[in-house]
Every structure is written in C-alpha cells, then in structure tokens.
Design a protein around this motif. Structure first.
Motif, PDB file in Angstrom:
ATOM      1  N   ARG A  93       0.824  -1.208   0.000  1.00  0.00           N
ATOM      2  CA  ARG A  93       0.000   0.000   0.000  1.00  0.00           C
ATOM      3  C   ARG A  93       0.859   1.258   0.000  1.00  0.00           C
ATOM      4  NH1 ARG A  93      -3.520   0.109   4.758  1.00  0.00           N
ATOM      5  NH2 ARG A  93      -5.063   1.321   3.613  1.00  0.00           N
ATOM      6  N   SER A  94       1.946   1.219   0.757  1.00  0.00           N
ATOM      7  CA  SER A  94       2.780   2.423   0.843  1.00  0.00           C
ATOM      8  C   SER A  94       3.594   2.652  -0.424  1.00  0.00           C
ATOM      9  CB  SER A  94       3.712   2.339   2.053  1.00  0.00           C
ATOM     10  OG  SER A  94       4.705   1.350   1.867  1.00  0.00           O
ATOM     11  N   HIS A  95       3.780   1.623  -1.233  1.00  0.00           N
ATOM     12  CA  HIS A  95       4.575   1.759  -2.456  1.00  0.00           C
ATOM     13  C   HIS A  95       3.707   1.734  -3.715  1.00  0.00           C
ATOM     14  CE1 HIS A  95       8.559   1.902  -0.719  1.00  0.00           C
ATOM     15  NE2 HIS A  95       8.216   0.946   0.110  1.00  0.00           N
ATOM     16  N   GLY A  96       2.437   2.083  -3.572  1.00  0.00           N
ATOM     17  CA  GLY A  96       1.592   2.311  -4.741  1.00  0.00           C
ATOM     18  C   GLY A  96       1.164   1.075  -5.495  1.00  0.00           C
ATOM     19  N   ARG A  97       0.964  -0.040  -4.771  1.00  0.00           N
ATOM     20  CA  ARG A  97       0.435  -1.239  -5.418  1.00  0.00           C
ATOM     21  C   ARG A  97      -0.878  -1.658  -4.757  1.00  0.00           C
ATOM     22  NH1 ARG A  97       3.299  -3.831  -9.338  1.00  0.00           N
ATOM     23  NH2 ARG A  97       1.144  -4.521  -9.736  1.00  0.00           N
ATOM     24  N   PRO A  98      -1.924  -0.836  -4.872  1.00  0.00           N
ATOM     25  CA  PRO A  98      -3.203  -1.187  -4.242  1.00  0.00           C
ATOM     26  C   PRO A  98      -3.830  -2.440  -4.827  1.00  0.00           C
ATOM     27  CG  PRO A  98      -3.471   0.684  -5.723  1.00  0.00           C
ATOM     28  CD  PRO A  98      -2.000   0.446  -5.595  1.00  0.00           C
TER      29      PRO A  98
END
Length: 445
Positions: free
Chosen positions: A390-395
């Motif tokens: 989530r924090s690295h933009g892979r929702p």
C-alpha cells in the motif's frame, strides 16, 4: 456473501469475522496483557503484543495501550525488550523453556519480572504509532509520552549493542529473535552450531503436547536452540565480545526492516511528544542504506540474511526477503525487485490469489507446507507485506493479499498459521495476532 443453492454454507460475513476476532482477543486477555494462545503460549510475547495492540485499538483501545505498557515494564536497563515476559502465577514446568531455564535474575540489568534474555523484531514503535493514529486522544498522546523514551532505548540497544557487523544493522543471536524460528534461512548457520539431541531428554517440550510434532521444529532444532541460549546465558546475556564467542550471528532482513520502520514511526511520534523528528529520519535513512548495501542481492533480486560468521548471504529465498517493502524509503529499484519476487511462482502474490502467501519458496526442494516457518502462511508476514504494498503504490496487489488473509480466517478461523495450499488451520487455534491483524485489515479496504 451468500452461497448458491447446494453449494454449502455461506462464507462468514465481515461482521461475523469481526465478532470472531473480538471474542478470540477477549478470551486471551490476562488482566494486563494478551497471551498469544491458551495452549501453546501462556505468557506474554514481545512482537505478539505489538501486533495485538494494532488490532485491539479498533475495539479496546485501553487494552491496546496497557498491552504495550505491560511489555515495556519488563524492559532491561540496557534497552532490550525481552521476547518473553513470564507469568509468575503459572506453575514451574508449564512451558519450556521457562523462567528457570533463562535465569534472567542472575543477569545484570534484568527487570524484577522473570523474562527471557533474547529480543524479537522491533515492530513496537510502528504499533504504537498506528494505535495513536487510528484512535487519537489525549489518553493516547499521554501513552506515547510514556512509551517514547522506552522505544528510543529499544532502538539504541539494537543499533549500538547489537551492531556486530559494524554497519548500523542489528545482529540477531538466536533464530528465535527473528520471530521465524525454524525458517530455512537459518539452516546453514544452525548447522555450524554443535548440539546433542540427547540433551532434549532432560526437558519436556511444551509445544508438541498441543500440536503435531510433524508441524513443529525438530528435536535437533531444539537441541541447537538450547545450545545457543546456554552460550548467551553463560555470558550473562552480555553483548560485548559477541563476534569472538557466540555461535549464531546473523543480520536478518525482517529485523533490519523493522528497525528502519521503527525510526520512521518514531519520527511521526516525536512531534506528538515534543521531541525532534529529525534524528529519527536520519537514522531511518542510514538503516535503509545499510540494509540495501548488505542484504540485497542484485543477482537474485531479493534480500537475504547475512551470516556474520562467514560474511556471506544465506541463499534460501524466504518471505524474509519481502519484508523490506515495509520501509517507505526503500529505493525504487529494490521495490520493483521485491514485488517481482513476491509475484513469482515462489510466493504467488497477485491481485486475485488462488493460494495463500507461503513463508518459504514453494518451488524449493525443502519447502514443507505443514512445518511452522518452512512453508505455512502466517498472518503477520502477510500484514507487513500488505502495508508495504500500500505504501509503495500497489493497491491492486494489496487488495489481493487482503482478500487472501480474509479467506484464511473465513476458512479455518483464527489459527496460528495456515496450510499454504488448502488454507487449513495449523498450530494453535484462537491465536491472538491472527485475530488482531484480521481486525486491522477489516478496518481498511
């Protein structure tokens, strides 16, 4: 979710899963802390309590803070937070290895409470920050003010006393300190530890009374565990001179990533308690840099533990290698590499997962789907990876992993760990961190 006619019972609703989780945590509450389970683990465990606080804050915020306060009341004067705090009300011999084995009272700087002399991954600052962020109040701010100096002391202990490699990372002195006790990651350094299986005849293992021995570490594993503890205990649990005398010295990707994540969390906590966040940000950056420099292998594209006895990376590809994704400042190259590793056939992460995430490479010849950390799926590793995605933009991948976690509990309940193919529950039933982290993932889509 309703099942179609003839397809069997309906899957539990989110509300039903939430009630199950709350009932599990309530059933494991012990007046000032939560036991991991009523069977295998009757005392207080360090990183369990951190994970438990993360979920408790959604339903029992006062208990979440008491959980952490009780644990840190047993902190040693050097800053170490022991991995077990023993309940003095339990009879001698009710758990192995118990307080009489550790004999912490004989060590300098130990607390009045009986504890172990080892530590576990420092996920506590992250837990404290999340507990405050999710239920902010004057009470939670006061709790942070009390905990902050203890959390700082914990970090100082790990980065100063345990920096055997000299690069700013904490060295673990026992597989138990990694939290993933019998991972294949430790096979090579453990093989160099002399041990006599006959030594186990002097003890009665508690775990195999409640769980199938085929699912647990072997007697040879335990003989080596005992030998390593004995070496540390006989040195008074001192950390000076570890390089010259201790039989197990490893830099672990999970412990190192947790160390860096703790500094990021402390940078968030600092303004709440009137402290300067700058030093925490600086230390976090140095830890991430050291982690990449020392534990990342560009050939395999993943992180590996470093055996300080041989100064070599350990080749096993386990879920430990995915854990640096929890660092918000992990460089883009390593983020991409870890995501690729997680999505490979070794771990099977995807937006629509057909099998749970295993704790070890499922394509490896030593993959064991039933044996503890050698293959089964664990909620805490899933949760850490979920946060990192989530924090690295892979929702998309985070959503797939979240659904997989929900499916584990919907299939088998709040077990300690799960079969990485069938989702069957393994280990202890009614396990606290599974219940707690379930509450957290239910609270966020």
């Amino acid at each position: 979710m309703a099942a179609s006619a003839g397809s069997g019972p309906a899957a539990p609703t989110h509300a039903e899963l939430r009630r199950l989780a709350v009932a599990t945590l309530d059933g494991n509450w012990e007046h000032d802390h939560t036991v991991p389970s009523r069977t295998l683990y009757p005392h207080q465990w360090s990183w369990d309590s951190a994970f438990i606080a993360v979920g408790l804050v959604h339903v029992r915020p006062d208990r979440a803070w008491r959980e952490l306060r009780t644990l840190f009341a047993a902190q040693w004067t050097d800053g170490r937070v022991p991995h077990i705090v023993f309940n003095p009300a339990l009879r001698v011999g009710s758990y192995f290895p118990g307080p009489e084995f550790w004999n912490s009272a004989a060590a300098d700087g130990a607390p009045a409470a009986a504890t172990s002399g080892l530590v576990q991954p420092p996920v506590h600052a992250l837990a404290a920050w999340l507990a405050h962020r999710r239920a902010p109040s004057e009470e939670s701010a006061r709790a942070l003010r009390r905990l902050y100096p203890r959390l700082v002391a914990q970090q100082r202990y790990l980065t100063v006393h345990r920096d055997v490699g000299g690069a700013g990372l904490a060295c673990i002195v026992h597989p138990w300190e990694s939290g993933v006790d019998n991972s294949p990651a430790w096979d090579a350094p453990m093989a160099a530890v002399p041990a006599d299986v006959a030594v186990m005849r002097a003890y009665r293992r508690h775990d195999t009374t409640y769980a199938d021995a085929a699912h647990r570490p072997t007697d040879l594993d335990y003989a080596r565990y005992v030998a390593i503890v004995a070496a540390y205990r006989e040195a008074g649990y001192r950390d000076d001179g570890l390089a010259g005398r201790h039989p197990f010295l490893v830099e672990c990707p999970l412990v190192s990533a947790a160390l860096g994540a703790a500094e990021h969390a402390l940078a968030r906590i600092a303004p709440v308690v009137g402290a300067d966040p700058g030093p925490h940000r600086d230390r976090a950056a140095r830890i991430t840099e050291a982690l990449v420099e020392r534990l990342y292998d560009p050939v395999t594209g993943t992180f590996h533990p470093r055996d300080l006895r041989t100064d070599r990376l350990i080749p096993a590809r386990t879920a430990l290698g995915l854990m640096p994704l929890i660092l918000p400042d992990l460089p883009a190259r390593q983020v991409a590499a870890v995501v690729t590793e997680a999505c490979s056939a070794r771990f099977g992460l995807s937006a629509r997962m057909d099998r749970p995430l295993p704790s070890h490479d499922r394509t490896a010849p030593d993959f064991e789907p039933l044996r503890y950390w050698r293959g089964p799926s664990w909620m805490n590793l899933n949760w850490l990876l979920w946060r990192g995605l989530r924090s690295h933009g892979r929702p998309d991948l985070a959503a797939g992993l979240r659904q997989s976690m929900l499916d584990l509990v919907a299939t088998a309940g709040c077990h300690e760990y799960f079969h990485p193919d069938t989702r069957a529950g393994l280990g202890s039933p009614a396990f606290s961190w599974t219940a707690s982290l379930l509450l957290d993932v239910l609270a966020e889509s």
